[in-house]
Design an enzyme around this catalytic site. Structure first.
Site, mmCIF file in Angstrom:
data_model
loop_
_atom_site.group_PDB
_atom_site.id
_atom_site.type_symbol
_atom_site.label_atom_id
_atom_site.label_comp_id
_atom_site.label_asym_id
_atom_site.label_seq_id
_atom_site.Cartn_x
_atom_site.Cartn_y
_atom_site.Cartn_z
ATOM 1 N N ARG A 34 3.548 -11.501 -5.761
ATOM 2 C CA ARG A 34 4.646 -12.415 -6.083
ATOM 3 C C ARG A 34 4.231 -13.536 -7.036
ATOM 4 O O ARG A 34 4.974 -13.882 -7.951
ATOM 5 C CB ARG A 34 5.212 -13.024 -4.791
ATOM 6 C CG ARG A 34 6.114 -12.069 -4.051
ATOM 7 C CD ARG A 34 6.282 -12.462 -2.606
ATOM 8 N NE ARG A 34 5.099 -12.161 -1.802
ATOM 9 C CZ ARG A 34 4.989 -12.421 -0.503
ATOM 10 N NH1 ARG A 34 5.989 -13.002 0.139
ATOM 11 N NH2 ARG A 34 3.901 -12.105 0.156
ATOM 12 N N LYS A 40 -9.674 -8.632 0.284
ATOM 13 C CA LYS A 40 -8.452 -9.343 -0.131
ATOM 14 C C LYS A 40 -7.965 -10.193 1.031
ATOM 15 O O LYS A 40 -7.186 -9.734 1.886
ATOM 16 C CB LYS A 40 -7.392 -8.328 -0.573
ATOM 17 C CG LYS A 40 -6.077 -8.955 -1.014
ATOM 18 C CD LYS A 40 -5.251 -8.005 -1.870
ATOM 19 C CE LYS A 40 -3.879 -8.595 -2.142
ATOM 20 N NZ LYS A 40 -3.129 -7.879 -3.175
ATOM 21 N N SER A 52 -1.209 -13.805 -2.538
ATOM 22 C CA SER A 52 -0.495 -15.086 -2.649
ATOM 23 C C SER A 52 0.377 -15.353 -1.429
ATOM 24 O O SER A 52 0.599 -16.523 -1.084
ATOM 25 C CB SER A 52 0.310 -15.168 -3.946
ATOM 26 O OG SER A 52 1.266 -14.142 -4.060
ATOM 27 N N GLY A 53 0.898 -14.326 -0.794
ATOM 28 C CA GLY A 53 1.511 -14.441 0.529
ATOM 29 C C GLY A 53 2.680 -15.392 0.699
ATOM 30 O O GLY A 53 2.878 -15.907 1.793
ATOM 31 N N GLY A 54 3.433 -15.668 -0.367
ATOM 32 C CA GLY A 54 4.582 -16.555 -0.219
ATOM 33 C C GLY A 54 4.354 -17.950 -0.789
ATOM 34 O O GLY A 54 5.259 -18.786 -0.755
ATOM 35 N N GLU A 100 -7.718 -5.488 3.082
ATOM 36 C CA GLU A 100 -6.790 -6.624 3.087
ATOM 37 C C GLU A 100 -6.287 -6.971 4.483
ATOM 38 O O GLU A 100 -5.310 -6.395 4.967
ATOM 39 C CB GLU A 100 -5.581 -6.339 2.174
ATOM 40 C CG GLU A 100 -4.594 -7.507 2.152
ATOM 41 C CD GLU A 100 -3.362 -7.277 1.270
ATOM 42 O OE1 GLU A 100 -3.178 -6.160 0.762
ATOM 43 O OE2 GLU A 100 -2.587 -8.219 1.109
ATOM 44 N N SER A 121 -5.560 -11.502 -6.464
ATOM 45 C CA SER A 121 -4.900 -10.195 -6.500
ATOM 46 C C SER A 121 -3.460 -10.467 -6.094
ATOM 47 O O SER A 121 -3.012 -10.081 -5.023
ATOM 48 C CB SER A 121 -5.562 -9.231 -5.517
ATOM 49 O OG SER A 121 -4.809 -8.032 -5.431
ATOM 50 N N ARG A 155 13.022 -7.382 -4.174
ATOM 51 C CA ARG A 155 12.712 -8.201 -5.363
ATOM 52 C C ARG A 155 13.796 -8.030 -6.423
ATOM 53 O O ARG A 155 14.221 -8.994 -7.058
ATOM 54 C CB ARG A 155 11.358 -7.805 -5.953
ATOM 55 C CG ARG A 155 10.194 -7.859 -4.976
ATOM 56 C CD ARG A 155 9.533 -9.219 -4.884
ATOM 57 N NE ARG A 155 8.351 -9.163 -4.042
ATOM 58 C CZ ARG A 155 8.348 -9.358 -2.716
ATOM 59 N NH1 ARG A 155 9.473 -9.667 -2.084
ATOM 60 N NH2 ARG A 155 7.219 -9.268 -2.021
HETATM 61 P P1 13P Z 1 1.450 -11.179 -2.610
HETATM 62 O O1 13P Z 1 0.510 -11.840 -3.597
HETATM 63 O O2 13P Z 1 2.884 -11.196 -3.040
HETATM 64 O O3 13P Z 1 1.209 -11.647 -1.215
HETATM 65 O O4 13P Z 1 1.131 -9.609 -2.618
HETATM 66 C C1 13P Z 1 -0.160 -9.174 -2.672
HETATM 67 C C2 13P Z 1 -0.279 -7.880 -1.992
HETATM 68 O O5 13P Z 1 -0.726 -6.910 -2.548
HETATM 69 C C3 13P Z 1 0.115 -7.795 -0.573
HETATM 70 O O6 13P Z 1 -0.304 -6.582 -0.032
#
Ligand code: 13P
Length: 339
Positions: free
Chosen positions: A293, A220, A262-264, A178, A290, A34
């Site tokens: 990014r 999550k 958010s995953g990208g 998660e 949660s 990042r």
């Molecule tokens: P992102 O929202 O960037 O996917 O990260 C959340 C997270 O904690 C992934 O483990």
């Protein structure tokens, strides 16, 4: 306080209408990646300065009920010498800790991955708790192809997630469970829905076998989306409907809160999709965010490692937190981006 009351109090503080979590638990290699986007070296002091910026954002506690920290950050201090977990708590934000040790290839299952970190976890919790952590996070990942994830990967990751959740609850720590179905690939949204349903079904089966109290976890999940290389984009309405359909089929109503990763997705996509789901009518659980990014990209780009940009970066974070807080109530609309 007995363990059950302790877990309940933490869940109550984490799951609140119009609030979500800030994922700021990037591991060493991830935060370096990042920082590279802003041309900044990942030194311990740069990482501390960045987390200081995030956690001292004035008013953040109005929209953020909890923050996920990385082990290093849990032991670091803000500019004024206050330990970060205390800084968060003073702003009404529950501090938590990522406890998994990352993913490795699942042996004898080409393309599948498994998350490590169960050995010694109960002992590690003693220290984390002393440092102020009240909840934990463990991320399992699933790659999609026409043949992946295998049954083996779905079962092995479910078992690890459940073991982790049980160890957390025994320690009086609320587990964030998660299971992330990755966006990478050219698969359809239907294929993502199929995999996500199989994954969640297995996760809840394992949680049951491991005697995890569902009232005292936070899930999550990933949203149901087409693969990032898929040609056909899906509408917000389609994504929202597909995601909620899968969740309703698999997640018991005893789970108090679901917070998406958010995953990208872009920050705006993650917000608009969450809001659309919360507009679908009464849901059995609180549905919130949660994001890592999707909350941090705007402040990171505004900061660029310059002390003079801290205020602007904090405003960028607060804005995304506020818009996602609105989305958690189904009250976001795109015109709010201009405020
Ligand atoms: P992102 O929202 O960037 O996917 O990260 C959340 C997270 O904690 C992934 O483990």
């Amino acid at each position: 306080m007995d363990t059950r009351s302790e877990l309940q109090a933490t869940v109550n503080a984490m799951v609140q209408p119009g609030k979500g979590l800030l994922a700021a638990d990037e591991s060493g290699p991830t935060i370096a990646k990042r920082f590279k986007t802003i041309g900044l070296e990942s030194t311990e002091e740069n990482r501390r300065a960045y987390r200081n910026l995030l956690l001292t954002t004035p008013g953040l506690g109005e929209f953020v009920s909890g923050v996920i920290l990385y082990e290093e950050t849990l032991g670091q201090k803000a500019d004024d010498g206050t330990p970060f977990p205390q800084v968060a708590a003073a702003n009404g934000i529950v501090p938590g800790i990522k406890v998994d040790l990352g993913k490795v290839p699942l042996a004898l299952a080409p393309g599948d991955e498994i998350t490590e970190g169960l050995d010694g976890l109960a002992k590690r919790f003693v220290d984390y708790k002393r440092q102020g952590a009240r909840f934990a996070k463990w991320r399992a990942v699933y790659n999609i192809t026409s043949s992946l994830p295998s049954r083996l990967a779905i079962e092995a990751n479910a078992d690890s997630l459940a073991r982790y959740a049980a160890i957390s609850q025994a320690a009086g720590i609320v587990p964030i469970v998660e299971p992330e179905v990755l966006m990478d690939g050219d698969h359809t949204i239907e294929r993502c829905a199929e995999v996500t349903e199989a994954v969640l079904h297995e996760v809840f089966h394992a949680l049951h076998r491991h005697r995890v109290v569902l009232e005292h976890i936070v899930l999550k999940p990933s949203m149901v989306l087409p693969g990032s290389e898929h040609q056909q984009p899906s509408s917000t309405a389609h994504i929202a409907a597909a995601t909620v359909r899968v969740l309703k089929r698999t997640v018991p109503s005893s789970v108090p809160g679901l917070v998406f990763l958010s995953g990208g997705q872009s920050p705006e996509e993650a917000t608009v999709n969450l809001s659309a789901m919360n507009r679908l009518g009464a849901l059995p659980w609180n549905l919130s965010f949660s994001y890592g990014r999707a909350l941090q990209e705007p402040p990171l780009q505004a900061w660029r490692g310059q002390p003079g940009n801290v205020k602007e970066a904090q405003q960028a974070l607060l804005k995304r937190a506020r818009l996602n807080g609105a989305a958690a109530l189904g009250k976001y609309d795109a015109t709010m981006e201009k405020d």
